[in-house]
Design a protein around this motif. Structure first.
Motif, PDB file in Angstrom:
ATOM      1  N   PRO A   1       0.843  -1.211   0.000  1.00  0.00           N
ATOM      2  CA  PRO A   1       0.000   0.000   0.000  1.00  0.00           C
ATOM      3  C   PRO A   1       0.877   1.260   0.000  1.00  0.00           C
ATOM      4  N   LYS A   2       0.433   2.221  -0.743  1.00  0.00           N
ATOM      5  CA  LYS A   2       1.136   3.500  -0.840  1.00  0.00           C
ATOM      6  C   LYS A   2       0.469   4.494   0.106  1.00  0.00           C
ATOM      7  N   SER A   3       1.291   5.220   0.795  1.00  0.00           N
ATOM      8  CA  SER A   3       0.775   6.240   1.696  1.00  0.00           C
ATOM      9  C   SER A   3       0.737   7.564   0.944  1.00  0.00           C
ATOM     10  N   ILE A   4      -0.387   8.192   0.974  1.00  0.00           N
ATOM     11  CA  ILE A   4      -0.581   9.481   0.303  1.00  0.00           C
ATOM     12  C   ILE A   4      -0.670  10.580   1.370  1.00  0.00           C
ATOM     13  N   LYS A   5       0.179  11.571   1.214  1.00  0.00           N
ATOM     14  CA  LYS A   5       0.156  12.684   2.163  1.00  0.00           C
ATOM     15  C   LYS A   5      -1.007  13.597   1.843  1.00  0.00           C
ATOM     16  N   VAL A   6      -1.766  13.903   2.850  1.00  0.00           N
ATOM     17  CA  VAL A   6      -2.903  14.820   2.696  1.00  0.00           C
ATOM     18  C   VAL A   6      -2.391  16.232   2.827  1.00  0.00           C
ATOM     19  N   SER A   7      -2.738  17.051   1.828  1.00  0.00           N
ATOM     20  CA  SER A   7      -2.296  18.457   1.903  1.00  0.00           C
ATOM     21  C   SER A   7      -3.448  19.390   2.112  1.00  0.00           C
TER      22      SER A   7
END
Length: 149
Positions: free
Chosen positions: A143-149
């Motif tokens: 799983p890829k972690s996506i940074k929330v901006s």
């Protein structure tokens, strides 16, 4: 009114029978099979060693006295199935068996794979009575972690 004692679970005789079956299965190189659509006890199944590392699974089976053309390895729905048939030797009509311990006939072994594998890269070799099946594992998509901006 007659009272009877209710038992939960298997009785002592059934438990003893199962334990004796396991004991004798461990003593002989091939275990008797009571499964496979309720076939007779005359079927046999070679024992298997299964190993795993980070890249692959390996199945090793001792199947002496067989020809590689009489062994089939199939994979379907995350399940590896190994089947084969050991044919009886022709004996002179004058020969009578005093004791016969070698097993003849068809066998069937099936193993469920716990994760995805590379179906196209599976290799099976048969040498000196030993079947070796190498099953490479498929790459696991992490799983890829996506940074929330």
């Amino acid at each position: 009114m007659k009272l009877t004692k209710k038992r939960n679970g298997p009785n002592t005789i059934d438990t003893l029978r199962r334990e004796m079956d396991h004991f004798f299965d461990d003593l002989v190189p091939f275990s008797w099979s009571r499964e496979q659509n309720e076939k007779a006890l005359g079927t046999w199944a070679p024992s298997a060693d299964i190993t795993e590392n980070e890249k692959r699974y390996e199945i090793m089976m001792d199947i002496p006295g067989m020809d590689k053309n009489d062994i089939k390895v199939n994979i379907q729905d995350d399940r590896v199935t190994i089947t084969g048939e050991r044919k009886t030797e022709e004996k002179e009509e004058n020969d009578d068996f005093i004791r016969q311990e070698r097993y003849y006939g068809s066998f069937f072994r099936s193993f469920k794979l716990p994760e995805k594998v590379k179906d196209d890269d599976i290799k099976a070799t048969f040498k000196d009575g030993v079947l070796k099946v190498v099953i490479p594992k498929a790459e696991v998509i992490k799983p890829k972690s996506i940074k929330v901006s």
